[in-house]
Scaffold this motif. Structure first.
Motif, mmCIF file in Angstrom:
data_model
loop_
_atom_site.group_PDB
_atom_site.id
_atom_site.type_symbol
_atom_site.label_atom_id
_atom_site.label_comp_id
_atom_site.label_asym_id
_atom_site.label_seq_id
_atom_site.Cartn_x
_atom_site.Cartn_y
_atom_site.Cartn_z
ATOM 1 N N ASN A 111 0.996 -4.330 2.899
ATOM 2 C CA ASN A 111 -0.029 -5.103 3.602
ATOM 3 C C ASN A 111 -0.155 -4.695 5.065
ATOM 4 O O ASN A 111 -1.198 -4.915 5.690
ATOM 5 C CB ASN A 111 0.285 -6.592 3.510
ATOM 6 C CG ASN A 111 0.284 -7.104 2.092
ATOM 7 O OD1 ASN A 111 -0.517 -6.661 1.273
ATOM 8 N ND2 ASN A 111 1.178 -8.029 1.775
ATOM 9 N N TYR A 112 0.905 -4.109 5.610
ATOM 10 C CA TYR A 112 0.896 -3.723 7.020
ATOM 11 C C TYR A 112 0.639 -2.223 7.211
ATOM 12 O O TYR A 112 -0.112 -1.818 8.096
ATOM 13 C CB TYR A 112 2.241 -4.073 7.663
ATOM 14 C CG TYR A 112 2.594 -5.537 7.601
ATOM 15 C CD1 TYR A 112 2.084 -6.437 8.531
ATOM 16 C CD2 TYR A 112 3.455 -6.028 6.617
ATOM 17 C CE1 TYR A 112 2.416 -7.785 8.494
ATOM 18 C CE2 TYR A 112 3.784 -7.365 6.567
ATOM 19 C CZ TYR A 112 3.273 -8.244 7.498
ATOM 20 O OH TYR A 112 3.599 -9.573 7.446
ATOM 21 N N ARG A 144 -1.176 -8.730 7.621
ATOM 22 C CA ARG A 144 -2.361 -7.892 7.792
ATOM 23 C C ARG A 144 -2.089 -6.963 8.974
ATOM 24 O O ARG A 144 -1.290 -7.288 9.863
ATOM 25 C CB ARG A 144 -3.605 -8.742 8.067
ATOM 26 C CG ARG A 144 -3.498 -9.636 9.299
ATOM 27 C CD ARG A 144 -4.731 -10.498 9.488
ATOM 28 N NE ARG A 144 -4.611 -11.392 10.612
ATOM 29 C CZ ARG A 144 -4.852 -11.048 11.884
ATOM 30 N NH1 ARG A 144 -5.246 -9.815 12.158
ATOM 31 N NH2 ARG A 144 -4.716 -11.918 12.868
#
Length: 255
Positions: A111-112, A144
């Motif tokens: 997600n990062y 995020r």
């Protein structure tokens, strides 16, 4: 090295992206936050270094294992098996099961850092550790991409890797000097217990940990420390089941 993530404000983009990563303010934050646990990490590395040599690996293989594997829990779990002459598949299976948690970590890191090049993500994966993941999620809970995340990551893992390797090498060199009566094996167990406790954050993880402990004790008579594999398999299965039930209840509530 560039951060790879740009601010939305164009006036800030050039000044942050053009500077070396180690000069980014988030890099210093990562160093500072990980420095608080560096002593504990170093002590665990010392235990692992001593354990590798006393298990019969010798200094060259121990140094290579510390640099290439860089996974304390997997190393400590596999060393008794190597010393006992367990089949290679048992050693590999144990290390694989112990490190299954990194599959979950990788899903979270995606997600990062999912937009980064593959080679860069592989390098990030080598340096990833449990406490690094916990500290990172505490600072960036939104899951995020945000500006400063990669410098923060590198600041933390720099302290983590250096503390581990320096004390691990010291344990390897002084393994014949440090007596077994000091109880370093028990200290390593306490370090693992403390690490596990830091990862228990909700009902599902607490239940899975309790069941894993009970399963490990129940299967203690199995040869080659296979009770570890059994406990991990039971805990993972229970965790997946509880997660599935939680998602089903959530979907029913939304309907």
């Amino acid at each position: 090295m560039p951060t790879g993530i740009r601010r939305q404000n164009p006036q800030m983009t050039v000044s942050l992206d053009s500077q070396p990563m180690w000069r980014h303010p988030a890099f210093a934050d990562g160093v500072r936050e990980m420095a608080g646990v560096a002593i504990g990490l170093g002590a665990w590395g010392l235990v692992t270094g001593v354990a590798m040599v006393k298990s019969g690996l010798g200094v060259p293989l121990s140094v290579m294992m510390s640099l290439l594997v860089f996974a304390g829990s997997a190393q400590l779990a596999s060393l008794p098996l190597l010393a006992a002459g367990a089949p290679l598949w048992v050693v590999w299976a144990t290390a694989f099961c112990v490190n299954l948690r990194f599959v979950i970590f990788s899903a979270g890191w995606r997600n990062y850092f999912g937009s980064l090049p593959q080679r860069r993500r592989i390098v990030l994966g080598y340096f990833t550790t449990d406490l690094n993941y916990v500290c990172f999620l505490r600072r960036y809970p939104d899951q995020r991409p945000q500006e400063g995340q990669e410098p923060y990551f590198w600041g933390g893992v720099l302290v983590n890797w250096v503390a581990w390797q320096v004390l691990s090498m010291l344990g390897i060199v002084l393994a014949d000097v440090i007596p077994t009566a000091w109880g370093l094996g028990f200290a390593g167990t306490l370090a693992l217990v403390g690490l596990t406790g830091s990862l228990l954050k909700d009902r599902a993880t607490w239940v899975a940990a309790a069941v894993a402990g009970c399963a490990s004790v129940a299967a203690y008579a199995l040869p080659f420390k296979l009770n570890i594999v059994v406990s991990i398999a039971v805990a993972v299965a229970l965790g997946v089941l509880m997660d599935h039930q939680a998602r089903a209840l959530k979907s029913q509530g939304e309907v």
